[in-house]
Design a protein around this motif. Structure first.
Motif, PDB file in Angstrom:
ATOM      1  N   GLY A  18      16.046   6.000  -3.359  1.00 20.21           N
ATOM      2  CA  GLY A  18      17.170   5.884  -2.440  1.00 20.21           C
ATOM      3  C   GLY A  18      17.194   4.594  -1.672  1.00 20.21           C
ATOM      4  O   GLY A  18      18.192   4.270  -1.049  1.00 20.21           O
ATOM      5  N   LEU A  19      16.091   3.844  -1.715  1.00 23.38           N
ATOM      6  CA  LEU A  19      16.060   2.592  -0.959  1.00 23.38           C
ATOM      7  C   LEU A  19      17.070   1.601  -1.512  1.00 23.38           C
ATOM      8  O   LEU A  19      17.774   0.928  -0.773  1.00 23.38           O
ATOM      9  CB  LEU A  19      14.655   2.004  -1.010  1.00 23.38           C
ATOM     10  N   PRO A  64       1.851   4.940   1.230  1.00 27.99           N
ATOM     11  CA  PRO A  64       3.250   4.893   0.852  1.00 27.99           C
ATOM     12  C   PRO A  64       3.898   3.675   1.489  1.00 27.99           C
ATOM     13  O   PRO A  64       3.609   3.349   2.628  1.00 27.99           O
ATOM     14  CB  PRO A  64       3.802   6.180   1.462  1.00 27.99           C
ATOM     15  N   GLY A  65       4.733   2.996   0.758  1.00 28.14           N
ATOM     16  CA  GLY A  65       5.329   1.762   1.263  1.00 28.14           C
ATOM     17  C   GLY A  65       6.237   2.008   2.453  1.00 28.14           C
ATOM     18  O   GLY A  65       7.187   2.766   2.384  1.00 28.14           O
ATOM     19  N   ILE A  66       5.889   1.389   3.562  1.00 28.08           N
ATOM     20  CA  ILE A  66       6.724   1.492   4.749  1.00 28.08           C
ATOM     21  C   ILE A  66       7.480   0.185   4.896  1.00 28.08           C
ATOM     22  O   ILE A  66       6.885  -0.886   4.797  1.00 28.08           O
ATOM     23  CB  ILE A  66       5.865   1.737   6.002  1.00 28.08           C
ATOM     24  N   LYS A  67       8.742   0.283   5.135  1.00 25.81           N
ATOM     25  CA  LYS A  67       9.540  -0.918   5.274  1.00 25.81           C
ATOM     26  C   LYS A  67      10.347  -0.915   6.562  1.00 25.81           C
ATOM     27  O   LYS A  67      10.747   0.132   7.036  1.00 25.81           O
ATOM     28  CB  LYS A  67      10.524  -1.047   4.113  1.00 25.81           C
ATOM     29  N   LEU A  68      10.535  -2.066   7.092  1.00 22.69           N
ATOM     30  CA  LEU A  68      11.396  -2.205   8.248  1.00 22.69           C
ATOM     31  C   LEU A  68      12.413  -3.291   7.939  1.00 22.69           C
ATOM     32  O   LEU A  68      12.041  -4.397   7.557  1.00 22.69           O
ATOM     33  CB  LEU A  68      10.589  -2.578   9.494  1.00 22.69           C
ATOM     34  N   ARG A  83       0.832  -1.191   0.000  1.00 18.59           N
ATOM     35  CA  ARG A  83       0.000   0.000   0.000  1.00 18.59           C
ATOM     36  C   ARG A  83       0.874   1.250   0.000  1.00 18.59           C
ATOM     37  O   ARG A  83       1.942   1.280   0.577  1.00 18.59           O
ATOM     38  CB  ARG A  83      -0.889  -0.042   1.239  1.00 18.59           C
ATOM     39  N   ALA A 124      20.462   2.393  -0.436  1.00 18.84           N
ATOM     40  CA  ALA A 124      20.621   2.379   1.013  1.00 18.84           C
ATOM     41  C   ALA A 124      20.741   0.964   1.543  1.00 18.84           C
ATOM     42  O   ALA A 124      21.421   0.725   2.534  1.00 18.84           O
ATOM     43  CB  ALA A 124      19.441   3.085   1.680  1.00 18.84           C
ATOM     44  N   LEU A 133       9.762   5.578  -2.883  1.00 17.54           N
ATOM     45  CA  LEU A 133      10.905   5.413  -1.989  1.00 17.54           C
ATOM     46  C   LEU A 133      12.218   5.457  -2.756  1.00 17.54           C
ATOM     47  O   LEU A 133      12.951   4.474  -2.821  1.00 17.54           O
ATOM     48  CB  LEU A 133      10.810   4.085  -1.244  1.00 17.54           C
TER      49      LEU A 133
END
Lengths: 155, 43
Positions: A141-142, A111-115, A109, A145, A139
């Motif tokens: 730069g992911l 905005p994609g949140i990632k951990l 979904r 990174a 996102l």
């Protein structure tokens, strides 16, 4: 089964599963990409007899909880306990092998949140599959990174 | 503080003490921050 995910967690170790359980309690839909080789699985689980004379050591990869639960073995058998516990939230949490998660990236979904809770050498593989799809979803730069581990804690 | 918006880290990737309790603590803080950053839902 949920079809859209609100958060993608890379790595199903102690941190990843803890975050998944917390987010499930917040009623968020979570996808956990787990390669299954968490460092915590290599922690030996020990059971000490009553008189303390005999000590048996085994590795916490099994699913059967230790019959003799000492103060330490409760923590050391963490992964075999935490994985089924995570499964009790199956309406919100899905723990999938890394290979099966690549196709799920488009269902994240906005905005994609990632951990990220996995070691760099472990998540470079999913990074090529998942991060490429996520890069176009807000996102930038992911991708750079991830391999350089230029991520910091949320503290 | 995040260096990439929407990306959080906990556990071994964080350059902190590599202990289970630290990893779980970071995970709980990150999960709460993620929850607060997402739009509200009423499921």
């Amino acid at each position: 089964m949920a079809t859209t995910w609100e958060c993608l967690i890379i790595g199903g170790g102690p941190a990843g599963l803890t975050a998944a359980i917390y987010l499930a309690r917040y009623r968020r839909r979570v996808l956990v990409a787990d390669a299954g080789n968490s460092r915590a699985a290599a922690i030996p689980e020990s059971a000490r007899s009553q008189n303390g004379s005999s000590v048996t050591v085994r590795f916490a990869t099994g699913t059967k909880p230790s019959t003799r639960t000492s103060r330490w073995s409760v923590r050391w058998s963490m992964l075999p306990r935490k994985r089924p516990f995570c499964a009790t939230y199956s309406a919100s949490v899905s723990v999938l092998p890394v290979a099966d998660c690549a196709g799920q990236g488009s269902q994240l979904r906005q905005p994609g949140i990632k951990l990220i809770s996995s070691l760099p050498q472990d998540f470079q593989k999913p990074a090529s599959g998942i991060a490429v799809k996520l890069q176009n979803r807000g996102l930038p730069g992911l991708r750079c990174a991830l391999p350089r581990a230029r991520v910091q804690s949320a503290l | 503080m995040q260096s990439v918006e929407g990306l959080y880290a906990a556990g071994d990737v964080v350059s902190d003490l590599h202990q289970l309790s630290v990893a779980e603590g970071h995970a709980e803080v990150a999960a709460t921050a993620i929850h607060n950053s997402l739009p509200r839902n009423f499921r």
